[in-house]
Design an enzyme around this catalytic site. Structure first.
Site, short mmCIF file in Angstrom:
data_model
loop_
_atom_site.label_atom_id
_atom_site.label_comp_id
_atom_site.label_asym_id
_atom_site.label_seq_id
_atom_site.Cartn_x
_atom_site.Cartn_y
_atom_site.Cartn_z
N GLY A 27 -29.61 -7.01 -52.20
CA GLY A 27 -30.10 -6.23 -51.36
C GLY A 27 -29.07 -5.91 -50.09
O GLY A 27 -27.76 -6.04 -50.42
N LYS A 42 -30.80 -10.28 -44.53
CA LYS A 42 -30.63 -9.69 -46.04
C LYS A 42 -32.11 -9.30 -46.52
O LYS A 42 -32.89 -9.87 -46.53
CB LYS A 42 -30.18 -10.68 -46.98
CG LYS A 42 -30.22 -10.28 -48.50
CD LYS A 42 -29.27 -11.05 -49.29
CE LYS A 42 -28.12 -10.66 -49.16
NZ LYS A 42 -27.03 -11.30 -50.40
N ASP A 153 -24.58 -18.42 -59.64
CA ASP A 153 -23.85 -16.92 -59.09
C ASP A 153 -22.74 -17.34 -58.38
O ASP A 153 -22.65 -16.48 -57.39
CB ASP A 153 -25.13 -16.06 -58.55
CG ASP A 153 -24.34 -14.67 -58.71
OD1 ASP A 153 -23.43 -14.42 -59.58
OD2 ASP A 153 -25.01 -14.03 -57.88
#
Length: 354
Positions: A27, A42, A153
């Protein structure tokens, strides 16, 4: 806290381009002021198949995480909104789901801005601070929440820095929510793939050692740079450590008046040795994150001893720690240098005072 979409639109001037500070696979990020506090907003992309109940549950749990090395989630919202938008070249009236996350704002940006072709652009003390803090943040996620929280991640772009260069792990939770979406596949093509362990790439296997592998890649990129990182799989560990040692020796010796070469180089080589174990293809040979933190604690203790010994060899030092509350006896360390037979001998005398 739970935010209302109209409140977020107000503090971002309806997600104005002038307030945008970044963007990524998940985003767009905007800078805003909420109740006198600077925050990062975000706005997530439209993600097909993202379950609202799972989204709410995920971030309701993550909102309770409090650690100095994890970005603090302030609040979130998800609301359905109807508006005109283009579809296949035509203007249609559509219903979309808006999802927004609000975090503490990190003034230092992300770590990836500091990683260069050869090592990190930061000084060694700052590099070590980032390495240690990231390890402690990850350890908190893996071991301090009852049920382990996997990031999945971890990469330099998700290690955010505050004004004092304290690292904080960001984008927590998003990777699990969008694991099967098209966005996730795009992220993998754009570079996230290089931080994923082979067992996940080959068969989708997830464990604590997933994040440990990613951590190892981050440390290696910090110490060896983007170009040299790819050589770690092409040469024996000993040879790669020599390469990193050469890079940092040149970097440290280039500093005017530098005098802590041996101490700092021990820190550099110790960290790269840990990192190489983290990226072992066999996940069972990778260390657990709490073992890594313990190893770094031991390293710090050794470096402090070396630093103290170095100071004592240069001049006499008196270190006093006193108590004003009549507590336990406190050591007073006195160092006396005596010249005997042209040889400088250092004696240590330990005295206790109430």
């Amino acid at each position: 806290m739970d935010f209302k979409l109209h409140d977020i639109e107000a503090i971002t001037n309806n997600f104005a381009e002038a307030q945008k500070v970044g963007s990524g696979g998940y985003g767009e990020v905007y800078r805003a002021i909420h109740e006198g506090e600077e925050i990062a907003v975000k706005k997530l992309h439209q993600l097909q198949g993202l379950d609202n109940k799972q989204f709410d549950s995920e971030f309701r749990n993550l909102r309770n995480i409090r650690h100095q090395n994890v970005v603090r989630l302030i609040g979130y919202c998800y609301e359905t909104k109807s508006k005109y938008m283009k579809h296949n070249g035509e203007l249609v009236f559509a219903t979309i789901m808006e999802r927004v996350l609000c975090f503490e704002y990190m003034h230092g940006g992300s770590l990836d801005k500091h990683i260069q072709d050869e090592s990190c652009g930061l000084e060694w003390p700052t590099c070590y601070k980032i390495i240690k803090g990231t390890c402690e943040g990850l350890d908190h996620l893996h071991t301090s929440q009852g049920k382990p929280i996997f990031h999945l991640d971890l990469k330099p772009g998700n290690i955010l820095l505050d004004e004092s260069m304290t690292p904080k792990i960001g984008d927590l939770g998003l990777s699990r929510l969008v694991a099967s979406t098209k966005t996730r596949q795009t992220e993998m093509r754009d570079g996230t793939l290089g931080f994923m362990p082979p067992e996940y790439i080959d068969s989708g296997f997830i464990s604590k050692k997933f994040d440990v592998f990613s951590l190892g890649v981050i440390i290696i990129k910090m110490l060896a740079g983007d170009k040299s990182y790819f050589r770690c799989s092409e040469m024996p560990s000993e040879q790669f450590i020599e390469l990193v040692t050469e890079i940092w020796t040149k970097k440290l010796q280039a500093k005017p008046g530098y005098s802590s070469h041996e101490i700092d180089m021990l820190g550099v080589t110790s960290c790269v040795e840990i990192a190489l174990r983290c990226v072992d293809r066999d996940r069972n040979k990778r260390p657990c994150i709490n073992d890594i933190v313990h190893e770094l604690d031991q390293l710090e203790a050794k470096l402090k001893e070396m630093s103290l010994a170095s100071d004592v060899s240069n001049d006499a030092t008196v270190q006093v720690r006193s108590s004003t509350t009549g507590g336990p006896w406190v050591p007073l360390l006195c160092f006396f240098s005596i010249l005997e037979s042209s040889v400088l001998t250092v004696l240590t005398c330990q005295i206790y005072v109430c």
